[in-house]
Design a protein around this motif. Sequence first.
Motif, PDB file in Angstrom:
ATOM      1  N   ALA A  30       4.746  -4.920   9.064  1.00 47.56           N
ATOM      2  CA  ALA A  30       5.924  -4.603   9.783  1.00 47.56           C
ATOM      3  C   ALA A  30       5.862  -3.869  10.961  1.00 47.56           C
ATOM      4  CB  ALA A  30       6.886  -3.755   8.646  1.00 47.56           C
ATOM      5  N   ASP A  31       6.675  -4.205  11.964  1.00 48.18           N
ATOM      6  CA  ASP A  31       6.583  -3.459  13.174  1.00 48.18           C
ATOM      7  C   ASP A  31       7.294  -2.123  13.811  1.00 48.18           C
ATOM      8  OD1 ASP A  31       8.985  -4.487  13.699  1.00 48.18           O
ATOM      9  OD2 ASP A  31       8.414  -5.870  15.196  1.00 48.18           O
ATOM     10  N   SER A  32       7.968  -1.678  12.422  1.00 53.82           N
ATOM     11  CA  SER A  32       8.810  -0.444  12.560  1.00 53.82           C
ATOM     12  C   SER A  32       8.738   0.182  11.299  1.00 53.82           C
ATOM     13  CB  SER A  32       9.884  -0.667  13.150  1.00 53.82           C
ATOM     14  OG  SER A  32      10.883  -1.146  12.369  1.00 53.82           O
ATOM     15  N   GLY A  33       9.015   1.562  11.434  1.00 53.65           N
ATOM     16  CA  GLY A  33       8.993   2.395  10.181  1.00 53.65           C
ATOM     17  C   GLY A  33      10.250   1.898   9.617  1.00 53.65           C
ATOM     18  N   ARG A  34      11.473   1.510   9.721  1.00 55.21           N
ATOM     19  CA  ARG A  34      12.602   0.925   9.203  1.00 55.21           C
ATOM     20  C   ARG A  34      12.196  -0.383   8.612  1.00 55.21           C
ATOM     21  NH1 ARG A  34      16.000   4.685  10.130  1.00 55.21           N
ATOM     22  NH2 ARG A  34      16.636   5.289  12.146  1.00 55.21           N
ATOM     23  N   LYS A  35      11.734  -1.263   9.432  1.00 59.22           N
ATOM     24  CA  LYS A  35      11.302  -2.752   8.722  1.00 59.22           C
ATOM     25  C   LYS A  35      10.246  -2.281   7.670  1.00 59.22           C
ATOM     26  CE  LYS A  35      12.413  -5.430  12.667  1.00 59.22           C
ATOM     27  NZ  LYS A  35      11.743  -6.061  13.864  1.00 59.22           N
ATOM     28  N   GLY A  36       9.271  -1.408   7.724  1.00 62.65           N
ATOM     29  CA  GLY A  36       8.204  -0.925   6.809  1.00 62.65           C
ATOM     30  C   GLY A  36       8.678  -0.517   5.507  1.00 62.65           C
ATOM     31  N   LEU A  37      10.046   0.190   5.605  1.00 58.69           N
ATOM     32  CA  LEU A  37      10.573   0.574   4.412  1.00 58.69           C
ATOM     33  C   LEU A  37      11.121  -0.393   3.589  1.00 58.69           C
ATOM     34  CD1 LEU A  37      12.051   3.999   5.619  1.00 58.69           C
ATOM     35  CD2 LEU A  37      10.380   3.751   4.003  1.00 58.69           C
ATOM     36  N   ASP A  51       0.822   3.494  10.802  1.00 56.90           N
ATOM     37  CA  ASP A  51       0.694   4.198  12.124  1.00 56.90           C
ATOM     38  C   ASP A  51       1.652   5.466  12.374  1.00 56.90           C
ATOM     39  OD1 ASP A  51      -0.104   4.788  14.883  1.00 56.90           O
ATOM     40  OD2 ASP A  51       1.205   3.300  15.673  1.00 56.90           O
ATOM     41  N   VAL A  52       1.208   6.435  13.144  1.00 50.82           N
ATOM     42  CA  VAL A  52       2.098   7.769  13.178  1.00 50.82           C
ATOM     43  C   VAL A  52       3.104   7.337  14.448  1.00 50.82           C
ATOM     44  CG1 VAL A  52       2.024  10.107  13.845  1.00 50.82           C
ATOM     45  CG2 VAL A  52       0.469   9.274  12.263  1.00 50.82           C
ATOM     46  N   GLY A  59       5.848   7.548  11.811  1.00 46.29           N
ATOM     47  CA  GLY A  59       5.046   7.347  10.734  1.00 46.29           C
ATOM     48  C   GLY A  59       5.283   8.727   9.697  1.00 46.29           C
ATOM     49  N   TRP A  60       5.424   9.738  10.180  1.00 43.54           N
ATOM     50  CA  TRP A  60       5.723  11.007   9.140  1.00 43.54           C
ATOM     51  C   TRP A  60       6.941  10.797   8.531  1.00 43.54           C
ATOM     52  CZ3 TRP A  60       1.248  12.946   7.669  1.00 43.54           C
ATOM     53  CH2 TRP A  60       0.211  13.045   8.634  1.00 43.54           C
ATOM     54  N   GLU A  61       7.975  10.785   9.176  1.00 42.44           N
ATOM     55  CA  GLU A  61       9.089  10.307   8.723  1.00 42.44           C
ATOM     56  C   GLU A  61       9.256   9.177   7.651  1.00 42.44           C
ATOM     57  OE1 GLU A  61      12.062  11.788  12.551  1.00 42.44           O
ATOM     58  OE2 GLU A  61      11.034   9.674  12.567  1.00 42.44           O
ATOM     59  N   THR A  62       8.621   8.080   8.154  1.00 41.10           N
ATOM     60  CA  THR A  62       8.331   7.086   7.097  1.00 41.10           C
ATOM     61  C   THR A  62       7.866   7.523   5.876  1.00 41.10           C
ATOM     62  OG1 THR A  62       8.544   5.492   9.045  1.00 41.10           O
ATOM     63  CG2 THR A  62       7.592   4.683   6.950  1.00 41.10           C
ATOM     64  N   LEU A  63       6.782   8.021   5.993  1.00 37.00           N
ATOM     65  CA  LEU A  63       6.116   8.603   4.837  1.00 37.00           C
ATOM     66  C   LEU A  63       6.988   9.472   3.850  1.00 37.00           C
ATOM     67  CD1 LEU A  63       3.214   9.234   3.048  1.00 37.00           C
ATOM     68  CD2 LEU A  63       3.088  11.238   4.417  1.00 37.00           C
ATOM     69  N   GLU A  64       7.745  10.332   4.616  1.00 32.19           N
ATOM     70  CA  GLU A  64       8.640  11.244   3.988  1.00 32.19           C
ATOM     71  C   GLU A  64       9.759  10.354   3.031  1.00 32.19           C
ATOM     72  OE1 GLU A  64      11.805  14.238   5.496  1.00 32.19           O
ATOM     73  OE2 GLU A  64       9.803  14.704   6.043  1.00 32.19           O
ATOM     74  N   VAL A  74      -1.250   6.208   0.844  1.00 32.72           N
ATOM     75  CA  VAL A  74      -0.980   5.916   2.028  1.00 32.72           C
ATOM     76  C   VAL A  74      -2.279   6.369   2.981  1.00 32.72           C
ATOM     77  CG1 VAL A  74       0.689   6.452   4.095  1.00 32.72           C
ATOM     78  CG2 VAL A  74       1.546   6.167   1.791  1.00 32.72           C
ATOM     79  N   LEU A  75      -2.526   5.375   4.123  1.00 39.44           N
ATOM     80  CA  LEU A  75      -3.636   5.779   5.051  1.00 39.44           C
ATOM     81  C   LEU A  75      -2.862   5.791   6.230  1.00 39.44           C
ATOM     82  CD1 LEU A  75      -6.243   6.008   6.433  1.00 39.44           C
ATOM     83  CD2 LEU A  75      -6.404   3.447   6.020  1.00 39.44           C
ATOM     84  N   MET A  76      -2.504   7.157   6.806  1.00 36.58           N
ATOM     85  CA  MET A  76      -2.023   7.294   7.979  1.00 36.58           C
ATOM     86  C   MET A  76      -3.062   7.393   9.321  1.00 36.58           C
ATOM     87  SD  MET A  76       1.373   8.348   7.186  1.00 36.58           S
ATOM     88  CE  MET A  76       1.575   9.192   8.770  1.00 36.58           C
ATOM     89  N   PHE A  77      -2.638   6.681  10.311  1.00 37.14           N
ATOM     90  CA  PHE A  77      -3.530   6.431  11.536  1.00 37.14           C
ATOM     91  C   PHE A  77      -2.965   6.737  12.592  1.00 37.14           C
ATOM     92  CE2 PHE A  77      -2.347   2.301  10.791  1.00 37.14           C
ATOM     93  CZ  PHE A  77      -2.239   1.745  12.492  1.00 37.14           C
ATOM     94  N   SER A  78      -3.716   7.456  13.728  1.00 37.83           N
ATOM     95  CA  SER A  78      -2.992   7.743  14.951  1.00 37.83           C
ATOM     96  C   SER A  78      -3.855   7.944  16.157  1.00 37.83           C
ATOM     97  CB  SER A  78      -2.274   8.891  14.912  1.00 37.83           C
ATOM     98  OG  SER A  78      -1.463   9.364  16.205  1.00 37.83           O
TER      99      SER A  78
END
Length: 118
Positions: A30-37, A51-52, A59-64, A74-78
Amino acid sequence: MRILVVDDRPDLAVTLRMLLERAGHEVLTADSGRKGLRTFFEARPDLVVLDVVMPGLDGWETLERLRDLSDVPVLMFSGTEPDPEQLQRLRPGRDAFRSKPFFGNELVGVVGELLEAA
């Protein structure tokens, strides 16, 4: 295992997809947090690589939002260093953070560790 990669850079998402597929995983992107969700709730992956720095929902908002309904690893990267408060959102042994750049073997190794701990 099914893995969701969320990154707004198509070149990096393709690279991550190839590395993880070569390691035997099914990979969605997915290419965005919204699409990822949306993809997460449709496909229910076993792990999310997130990605952060992304426009809109970072990324942090998506994680929340992921944490509201799931305990998926979750593996976060930045390319930027997170502050300690942000890192406290990650669960030791169940989540991880890696700085860019990282090497393919490192990514596959961390993903394997997180999936085993899940």
